[in-house]
Design an enzyme around this catalytic site. Structure first.
Site, PDB file in Angstrom:
ATOM      1  N   ASP A 229      -2.235   2.927 -10.872  1.00 13.41           N
ATOM      2  CA  ASP A 229      -0.665   1.944 -10.332  1.00 13.41           C
ATOM      3  C   ASP A 229       0.517   2.738  -9.835  1.00 13.41           C
ATOM      4  O   ASP A 229       0.309   4.658  -9.653  1.00 13.41           O
ATOM      5  CB  ASP A 229      -0.438   1.893 -12.285  1.00 13.41           C
ATOM      6  CG  ASP A 229       0.591   0.554 -11.844  1.00 13.41           C
ATOM      7  OD1 ASP A 229       1.176   0.563 -11.099  1.00 13.41           O
ATOM      8  OD2 ASP A 229       0.772  -0.262 -13.326  1.00 13.41           O
TER       9      ASP A 229
HETATM   10  C1  BGC Z   1       2.816  -2.354 -11.759  1.00  9.03           C
HETATM   11  C2  BGC Z   1       1.805  -2.891 -11.500  1.00  9.03           C
HETATM   12  C3  BGC Z   1       1.858  -3.107  -9.969  1.00  9.03           C
HETATM   13  C4  BGC Z   1       2.740  -2.354  -9.406  1.00  9.03           C
HETATM   14  C5  BGC Z   1       2.888  -2.366  -7.436  1.00  9.03           C
HETATM   15  C6  BGC Z   1       3.347  -1.112 -11.057  1.00  9.03           C
HETATM   16  O1  BGC Z   1       4.647  -1.226 -11.853  1.00  9.03           O
HETATM   17  O2  BGC Z   1       2.310  -2.174 -12.812  1.00  9.03           O
HETATM   18  O3  BGC Z   1       1.000  -4.116 -11.377  1.00  9.03           O
HETATM   19  O4  BGC Z   1       0.987  -3.680  -8.605  1.00  9.03           O
HETATM   20  O5  BGC Z   1       3.457  -1.650  -9.845  1.00  9.03           O
HETATM   21  O6  BGC Z   1       4.153  -3.322  -7.692  1.00  9.03           O
END
Ligand code: BGC
Length: 759
Positions: A229
């Site tokens: 993530d």
């Molecule tokens: C979120 C993800 C997301 C990623 C990219 C993160 O903060 O938890 O779900 O895909 O950011 O935007």
């Protein structure tokens, strides 16, 4: 691309650098070897492709796109085909926009109504989440675009989301929190998986070999790559060793150097870096080799798809003869959401919708509509003026339809809710409107359950969830009967927050979040507690009626290796065409295991014209009867009777039958001096071997009962029997009159174990 050849020509530095992003949204190119960079973008329910001017937090505007219903709504459709269609549409958009992977679906279990990101998640039930995720992934990937199922693992709160550790026992992890990931990995083979920010039992997901490698790849056969993530990486070397292939968004090369140094200093096997690079290259290759550069994307067509899908996601929670509305009648639409629907949640999934359909516009086209704002969505202040105006408008119409729910500030990525209430100003508005207009319907826009203090006072409640950019039109389709509502709740609506099983522990203390409710999540808990809920899991009404009959199971007794086929006839007994979601739960009453009363193991959505009947068919395999046994670290079926329950909801079981399932393997067993006589007596083969021991203890028990004074209920027969049952074998030393020694006992037990239980 010839991946093997490229890999063999890459330097260690190049391989390490491929294992992190070049910027917020791209992998790195290796130009000299012809490896292109590819783009990743959020999801899950719309394309959030940021253009070149992307800020370094990745949250500024993205290209215009179509916002489909969020997962909270989507799951209510219980519709495998519809979510596949949405996935396919997203895949087309990605091909058109040259996005190689769309980040999602998000399959975390809704442990508490408070989780700020519940709107992005499917359900409290892992089977429903599995089915939705599987078909989402299949749809996207049918267009040769990758998915990234997230957030692996146990990311069920936003509170301290980057540091908290989810403390969960093994069985609960397997049955509840791993299950949807497992099912979708096995069924749909996602190209990538995104690890979560949080830890699991003290080890960050991004460094957790047990989950990223042993289970994900070793047990489930995952073949793609794992990405972090955004910003989930802590110790990059530990991460790559654990199975975290791609770091996103990258660390300006800092972590790449750490990988290189670790290899050079002998702390990290270069093979691990090769392996990660190869996995990433394979997926890049899969995308570019089958690129569909001429894919068309017609936004209006996708908008219509979003409308059709949302039409099947809405859940009719209450209808006292008020819906569908009559097209010619005078309707008061009340509430800011009628004009400006809340149709998606805040954070990384936020789509820059190319248009948004409001119910007000849509209804204006077909009915005599008046409107009053009623509340200000930006602040929770009871505004007498607005309420009075709304009451006037409501009074002079035949029916008032209030659009209410949760404002953005009440639920979002990044933080959790602190209560389950709607804004006071909205509750007050509803209370006042029903005083002047008894024919009132409430339409809800929210991503997670809310308390409804007014539920008894209104005539109709329609849960639209966060239904995507076409939600206003879809609401009007359902309100006026052009679409017959067919959604069912993918989660329980408890009466109050305190009823939720995680209530006492949710959020945790500091960085420890203990999941003490274990497997009793959602209806698994409310059912077992026999607790009154506002609306149960699986519940939803229709404008027609359905009757179920003729439940048949293919056998009354099976082995756990057999399949069981279950069929049931469903008839539309009303006067409108409609769709019914038939649910199959497996229940167990007489288990020695602490288990939920029943669990969803199948559902079928059936479309029926008035008077028409169709057969719903379910095929159950071993897993439908299993629980996760922590002694053998595997799924196990206890030999006993199981109930096959067919329901209109989890609380409305209309037909049931029973099947006896026999385990094909025995759990390992070993006699020790602490084995109780009760357990021993359940094993005739051991009793046979240990007859002399059993005789000694039985005769001393007999002495006790023979000598007892009938009037003295201090030593009843029941008590003596219980004492025997719960007495460990070593008790014979104290109660057996000295007729046998400890060594003699252990010798007998060892002999018996060798003969009967050791392989
Ligand atoms: C979120 C993800 C997301 C990623 C990219 C993160 O903060 O938890 O779900 O895909 O950011 O935007």
């Amino acid at each position: 691309m010839n991946v093997k050849k490229i890999l063999s020509e890459m330097t260690l530095e190049e391989k390490a650098s491929l294992c992190s992003g070049s910027d917020f949204w791209h992998t790195k190119a290796i130009e000299r070897l012809g490896v292109p960079e590819v783009m990743l973008s959020d999801g899950p329910h719309g394309l959030r492709k940021q253009d070149q001017s992307a800020d370094n937090l990745g949250i500024n505007d993205s290209i215009k796109a179509v916002c489909f219903p969020a997962a909270c709504a989507m799951a209510a459709s219980f519709d495998r085909k519809l979510i596949y269609d949405m996935g396919k549409a997203l895949g087309e958009e990605c091909q058109h926009e040259n996005v190689s992977t769309i980040l999602g679906p998000a399959v975390n279990i809704k442990r508490s109504p408070l989780c700020g990101r519940n709107f992005e998640y499917f359900s409290e039930d892992p089977y429903l989440a599995t089915e939705m995720a599987t078909n989402h992934i299949r749809g996207v990937q049918s267009e040769n675009v990758g998915t990234s199922m997230k957030h692996f693992l146990a990311n069920n709160q936003e509170h301290r989301r980057m540091s908290a550790s989810s403390e969960i026992d093994e069985r609960t992890l397997r049955e509840i929190y791993l299950a949807a990931f497992e099912g979708a990995v096995k069924n749909a083979k996602p190209w990538t998986i995104m690890c979560s920010y949080n830890g699991i039992n003290g080890i960050l997901a991004s460094e957790n070999k047990k989950y990223l490698t042993d289970i994900l790849r070793g047990e489930w056969g995952f073949e793609g790559y794992v990405m972090s993530d955004w910003g989930a990486v802590n110790d990059r070397v530990k991460g790559i060793e654990a199975g975290l292939d791609l770091e996103m968004p990258g660390s300006n090369g800092v972590n790449d150097v750490k990988i290189v140094n670790a290899v050079k200093e002998g702390r990290l096997d270069e093979k691990i870096v090769d392996q990660a690079a190869e996995r990433i290259l394979n997926i890049i290759n899969r995308y570019i080799e089958n690129r569909k550069t001429d894919t068309k994307w017609d936004m209006d067509v996708h908008h219509e798809l979003a409308r059709k899908i949302e039409g099947e996601c809405m859940v009719l929670l209450k209808n006292e003869g008020i819906l569908p509305l009559k097209k010619g009648s005078k309707i008061a639409l009340i509430g800011e959401f009628a004009d400006k629907p809340r149709y998606q949640g805040g954070g990384s999934s936020h789509v820059n919708s190319f248009k948004v359909a409001s119910a007000l516009n849509a209804a204006n086209r077909i009915a005599d509509v008046t409107y009053a704002q009623g509340y200000d969505n930006n602040e929770d202040i009871i505004d007498e003026d607005m309420i009075n105006k709304a009451c006037e408008v409501a009074k002079s119409a035949h029916v008032a339809v209030i659009f209410a729910g949760l404002p953005d500030s009440f639920e979002s990525e990044g933080y959790d809710r602190i209560h389950m209430s709607m804004p006071n100003c909205q509750n007050e508005l509803i209370r006042r409107i029903v005083e002047v207009q008894p024919s009132t319907v409430v339409v809800l826009h929210n991503g997670s359950p809310i308390e409804m203090p007014w539920a008894d006072d209104v005539k109709g409640i329609l849960e639209a969830y966060l239904g995507g950019q076409a939600v206003g039109e879809a609401c009007v389709d359902v309100l006026f009967g052009d679409i017959n509502p067919c959604g069912k709740l993918p989660e329980t609506f408890p009466r109050k927050l305190q009823d939720n099983p995680s209530y006492l522990y949710y959020g945790g203390e500091g960085d420890k979040s203990e999941y003490r409710e274990g497997v009793f999540v959602g209806y698994r808990y409310y059912d077992k507690k026999d607790m009154d809920v506002l609306f149960p899991f699986g519940y939803g009404l229709s404008y027609t009626t359905f009757e179920y009959s003729n439940l048949k199971i293919s056998s009354k007794e099976i082995k756990d290796t057999d399949m069981l086929t279950v069929t049931v006839d469903v008839t539309n007994t009303g006067d409108k065409a409609g769709k019914e979601i038939v649910q199959l739960y497996v229940g167990v009453n007489e288990s020695k295991i602490i288990r939920p009363l029943k669990e969803l193991r199948g559902f079928e959505k059936i479309s029926l014209n008035p008077g028409e009947s169709k057969i719903a068919t379910f095929i159950l395999s071993k897993r439908a009867f299993s629980y996760y046994n922590t002694q053998i670290h595997d799924w196990y079926v206890e030999t006993c009777d199981y109930q096959i329950l067919i329901g209109k909801s989890s609380r409305d079981i209309v037909l049931n039958d029973k099947v006896h399932v026999k385990a094909s393997n025995k759990l390992p067993f070993k006699l020790t001096v602490n084995t109780t006589f009760g357990d021993l007596l359940e094993r005739p083969e051991a009793v046979e071997e240990l007859k002399s021991l059993v005789d000694i203890v039985k005769s001393s028990m007999k002495d006790m009962t023979n000598g007892k004074d009938e009037e003295n209920d201090a030593i009843s027969n029941d008590m003596v029997n219980a004492m025997l049952k719960y007495m460990p074998i070593r008790g014979i030393l104290s109660f057996g009159g000295g007729s046998i020694t400890y060594d003699e006992i252990t010798q007998m037990l060892d002999d018996t174990n060798r003969k009967l239980y050791e392989k």
